[in-house]
Write an enzyme that holds these catalytic residues in place. Structure first.
Site: not given
Length: 724
Positions: A66, A116, A119, A141
């Protein structure tokens, strides 16, 4: 769509190419997030598409995760929790729609996939990765005060089990492709460049368009929360998280809650649970401080945010390092990796060769891990020349002096090296404490003299502190910053003063531990409290690590320099006796505050003869107060540095503190720590400590003035230091 290109082949397989325009690396921007539902809808409803392969067009990687500066702002911009949840749910909702679209979707991972980015691939039904040792796959993260918020806390445990998944997420661990396959979250590793071909082959071979957890017969690997074996993961895991974090990181606790609760319900509900805990974590001061310092500010500094803008760019191709000890050899190693021709000089050939041998040892580790080819290894090693000949300095763009902390030795080295340097070449001293302006007196070109302070071990420590002397020119600063960025370190720029910024402020943590020892606190209690603050080690442990004899040498030099103004620190006499009378130098000779002749290390039993124990028992209130004392002492010194002009950028102050001496990362750094407490409340508490422990806790007048106006450092000074 701006960020995704779709090409459907004759077999009906859509190749979805991820390419964020204008970026060297794909990240999940707000634009990407807005297009994800559109992408999924196209795959789902276009009858011409029988399956899809998602890959990246970037040579740099698949997706780095992200863009926190973009996305997190939308989630924490207001106080409306529903709006924050809705913003956080965008990715989870889109990825859930992707894995339930009814068509097989494969990820062709042709570069790093982190956060992300990974993910996104976990929401695909099949994952193929290229066989490239440079590829990293992981969910890091936790390192910026968050946890995976795009389904990672639910999909990874369902793929590889709770224990393995929790370890990967709480450590922020990165996996190489074959390790990821062995762990169980990559299906296939193929030769680099054939990822798309392999992913398409899986679809053409009848790839199943269903995730394991959507199968009615799915069983949680290793057992879930109420399984007799699975429950142990949470009982033991809870204790381990407490041991590792001391309760300082809400992200770790909320991560476990999300996994524990999510595994008890179907995936749709599990993802909503994850999103709620993610938003709750994102809104904590710990997460907001860590995101700002360790992600946003660090990124800015890594891009040269404080470089003088009016100086043309430079590219150091040849750099001489004088002093081939562990520090100098470490500098030579990182230079070699950056493609810089390196001359490594010491007083005799044996010492120089020993330094190069350390470079060779570090390169061999990379070779053994597949991170270097044999040809590349040979070339890098050959780029480092070990010698005693100062004539080989000729043609160097930069010289870095890394000899003993002795003015006379440094002066001699400066004169000998400068005799070989061309006009415009920079001389940098790696001193950790001696003022640069004073060292520059030995230079005939003080405008090209600067401090370039590395941290040990150089190959692991990512910060470099650049120190401006009174006469250092903007050109010398710019060239030094260009060099630091080339060797892939994070630079901060500070002004001159004894101990500069990092050594001066770090020393207060160690010194306050000594003060506690002199006051009668049990040594074990001191170090346990130190670790509980979030510092990497207790103050006595850290003192052993940096060497007690070095501490004594610095104290003596400081006493000489300051004369009648010198005030010995509490506990300094204890250290002097340990070094000069008892030969206890710290970890380096196996005996300091601890004995290191066996594992685990043990506290030296003779310490009580030098410092009688008066406080051996603790209460939660005492621990909390002394934790705060240790953090306040460091933060007060940072404020003093600011008031004296040593440092003047909140980004550099926070990032430098965390990366240099490990100032409790959960705080976001000492400046963020003061700001989040509030300057008024901080000054009031510091005054109480000053009354109790002494003048060293007295805050500067500048901070009192800020407190009176309820100002913060970031509110008052952010953006005031820009590239000149």
């Amino acid at each position: 769509m701006e960020n995704f290109k779709i090409d459907v082949d004759a077999d009906g397989i859509a190749l979805v190419t991820f390419d964020v325009p204008g970026r060297s690396m794909n990240t999940l921007t707000s634009g990407v997030m807005a297009e994800l539902p559109e992408l999924v809808e196209r795959i789902k409803t276009d009858d011409a598409i029988k399956g899809a392969v998602i890959t990246s067009s970037k040579a740099s990687g698949f997706c780095a995760g992200a863009d926190l500066g973009d996305i997190a702002g939308g989630m924490i911009g207001g106080t409306d929790l529903q709006s924050a949840f809705d913003a956080g749910w965008k990715m989870n909702g889109a990825l859930r729609a992707l894995e339930t679209c009814g068509k097989p979707v494969a990820a062709a991972i042709n570069g790093l996939a982190l956060g992300g980015g990974l993910e996104l691939t976990l929401a695909c039904h099949y994952r193929v990765a290229g066989d490239n040792p440079k590829i990293q796959l992981g969910l890091p993260e936790i390192k910026v005060g968050l946890f995976p918020g795009g389904g990672g806390t639910q999909r990874l445990p369902r793929l590889i089990g709770v224990q393995a998944a929790m370890m990967a997420m709480t450590e922020g661990k990165s996996f190489r492709p074959n390790d990821a396959k062995g762990a169980g979250f990559i299906h296939e590793v193929v030769p680099a460049g054939t990822e798309v071909e392999a992913a398409k082959a899986w679809i053409k071979g009848g790839g199943k368009a269903q995730q394991p957890w959507d199968d009615k017969g799915f069983k949680q690997p290793g057992g879930g929360p109420y399984h007799p074996v699975g429950v142990q993961n949470f009982i033991v895991g809870n204790a381990m998280i407490r041991k590792q974090t001391y309760g300082n990181y809400p992200a770790a606790t909320n991560l476990m809650k999300a996994v524990y609760e999510g595994l008890q319900v179907p995936m749709d509900a599990a993802l909503r649970i994850e999103t709620r805990y993610f938003i709750k974590t994102l809104m904590t001061p710990q997460a907001q401080g860590m995101i700002r310092s360790l992600f946003l500010s660090k990124q800015e500094l890594d891009k040269g945010a404080v470089r003088p803008a009016n100086v043309p760019p430079s590219d150091a191709k040849k750099v001489t390092v004088i002093g081939a000890g562990m520090m100098g050899a470490g500098i030579a190693y990182v230079q070699a990796l950056a493609g810089i021709q390196t001359i490594l000089i010491d007083r005799d050939q044996e010492a120089a060769d020993k330094g190069k041998a350390h470079v060779e040892e570090l390169l061999k580790k990379r070779l053994s891990r597949g991170q270097l080819t044999q040809d590349k290894y040979d070339a890098l090693l050959a780029s480092v020349v070990a010698t005693t000949d100062y004539d080989q300095i000729k043609g160097s763009d930069l010289v870095i002096e890394a000899v003993f902390e002795n003015r006379e030795i440094k002066a001699d080295v400066t004169k000998r090296a400068e005799a070989q340097l061309e006009k415009g070449a920079v001389f940098g001293s790696n001193t950790s404490t001696l003022p640069i302006t004073g060292l520059a007196e030995a230079s005939v070109r003080p405008e090209d003299f600067i401090g370039i302070h590395f941290f040990s071990p150089v190959d692991k420590m990512m910060l470099v502190e650049i120190i401006m002397g009174e006469k250092t020119s903007p050109e010398a600063l710019a060239k030094s910053l260009d060099y630091v960025l080339k060797i892939k370190k994070t630079p901060i720029v500070v002004n001159d003063g004894r101990g500069f910024y990092t050594s001066r402020c770090f020393g207060t943590y160690v010194a306050e531990g000594l003060a506690m020892l002199e006051e009668g606190y049990a040594p074990a209690l001191i170090d346990n409290i130190g670790r509980a603050t979030g510092m990497p080690r207790g103050p006595l442990e850290m003192h052993d690590d940096v060497a007690l004899d070095l501490s004594v040498k610095v104290s003596k030099q400081t006493a000489i320099d300051l004369g009648d103004n010198y005030v010995p620190l509490p506990g300094s006499e204890i250290v002097r006796v340990m070094v000069e009378d008892l030969g206890r130098y710290g970890r380096k000779n196996g005996k300091g505050f601890y004995d290191y002749d066996q594992k685990p290390k043990t506290l030296w039993k003779g310490l009580s003869d030098l410092a009688a124990v008066k406080i051996n028992d603790s209460t939660p209130e005492l621990v909390e107060d002394q934790k705060q004392r240790l953090l306040y002492r460091q933060a007060v010194e940072v404020a003093k540095c600011w008031a004296e002009g040593v440092i003047d950028d909140p980004r550099e102050a926070d990032v430098g503190a965390i990366l240099a001496w490990g100032f409790a990362p959960w705080t976001g750094g000492p400046i963020t720590y003061i700001d989040q407490i509030g300057t008024k409340a901080f000054v009031e508490q510091a005054d109480k400590y000053a009354a109790q422990y002494g003048e060293r806790f007295q805050v500067p007048q500048m901070l009192r003035d800020m407190a009176a106006k309820n100002e913060t450092f970031y509110g008052k000074f952010a953006g005031t230091k820009a590239a000149a």
